[in-house]
Design an enzyme around this catalytic site. Structure first.
Site, PDB file in Angstrom:
ATOM      1  CG  ASP A  35      -2.023   0.991   1.154  1.00 20.81           C
ATOM      2  OD1 ASP A  35      -2.349   1.443   0.039  1.00 20.81           O
ATOM      3  OD2 ASP A  35      -2.580   1.340   2.212  1.00 20.81           O
ATOM      4  CG  ASN A  83      -7.448  -2.498  -6.243  1.00 18.02           C
ATOM      5  OD1 ASN A  83      -6.487  -3.238  -6.073  1.00 18.02           O
ATOM      6  ND2 ASN A  83      -7.843  -1.637  -5.305  1.00 18.02           N
ATOM      7  CB  VAL A 213      -7.351  -7.409   6.667  1.00 23.72           C
ATOM      8  CG1 VAL A 213      -6.731  -7.578   8.038  1.00 23.72           C
ATOM      9  CG2 VAL A 213      -8.868  -7.490   6.743  1.00 23.72           C
TER      10      VAL A 213
END
Length: 259
Positions: A35, A83, A213
């Protein structure tokens, strides 16, 4: 050939001692939520895709270091089912980046004995991206070194639904064959997971400081250790990986038992 810690970590920063790592307690399976690419790019007034491209070197570094240390499974969260909600140009760019990177890296991974596999539903991906991942699997499938698991179009909830459906089908088939209604078991359920045959992660690393998570390996991480670092993914290197391993080794893993 086993590489020395001095070779793997040739120039440690002050205060970080590679010799503190116990190589007999390196986790068998590590999963990484990569990330921070977008924030890395924003800090530099670049578009988000430039951040994703910058993160490739961190992927290379982590694969190389994990393999050298004896990690058996390294799972990287490359693209989630959520995404797809990102801007179209970013998604298109990512899919092209996946294909080009996999094709460029597979020979080197193969030479190092790394086996490449994917988890997730690849069917919605562009043909070139699917073919690149498929080619990497075919080339490396018989390798006996570390397994690099690329989670692409992966979602933990979707995987659980998929495994539940497979478990129900198996239970119904057994009932037809035996005349008995059998209770589903964890073993039956796990046969329907993308990760069937793989160990659960011992360690989950998340970069960029976020404490969630993100729909990643929801079944498999029930007893994983978590290490969160504020480092943005493109800045993650072997020394950050070492810090995560040292923190992991400082934990007392009880699995619900008594200390």
């Amino acid at each position: 050939m086993v590489k020395s810690l001095d070779y793997i970590f040739p120039d440690p920063p002050a205060g970080l001692d590679p010799a503190a790592l116990d190589r007999t307690r390196v986790p068998e399976s590590v999963a990484v939520i990569m990330d921070g690419n977008g924030r890395w790019a924003k800090k530099r007034a670049l578009n988000r895709l430039r951040g994703h491209k910058a993160g490739i070197e961190a992927v290379r570094e982590t694969i190389r270091c994990a393999s050298d240390l004896g990690v058996r499974y390294l799972t990287i969260y490359s693209f989630s089912t959520e995404n797809w909600k990102r801007p179209e140009d970013e998604v298109v760019g990512l899919m092209d980046l996946f294909a080009k990177t996999m094709l460029a890296e597979v020979d080197g991974l193969h030479a190092e004995g790394v086996r490449v596999r994917t988890i997730g539903d690849l069917s919605p991906l562009p043909a070139e991206t699917r073919e690149a991942f498929d080619a990497a699997w075919e080339k490396t499938r018989d390798n006996e070194g570390m397994t690099l698991v690329v989670a692409v179009n992966y979602g933990g909830r979707q995987e659980i639904l998929r495994a539940t459906a497979a478990c129900m089908r198996e239970a119904a088939l057994m009932a037809e064959e035996t005349g008995e209604v059998l209770e589903p078991t964890e073993e039956m359920f796990e046969r329907g997971l993308y990760t069937c045959g793989m160990p659960d992660p011992d360690l989950v690393i998340r970069t960029s400081g976020e404490m969630r998570v993100s729909n990643f390996l929801l079944w498999q991480i029930a007893y994983s250790e978590f290490v969160v670092t504020d480092t943005l993914w493109p800045d993650f290197d072997r020394y950050e990986f070492l810090r995560c391993l040292l923190e992991y080794q400082g934990r007392n893993r009880r699995f619900g038992g008594v200390a």
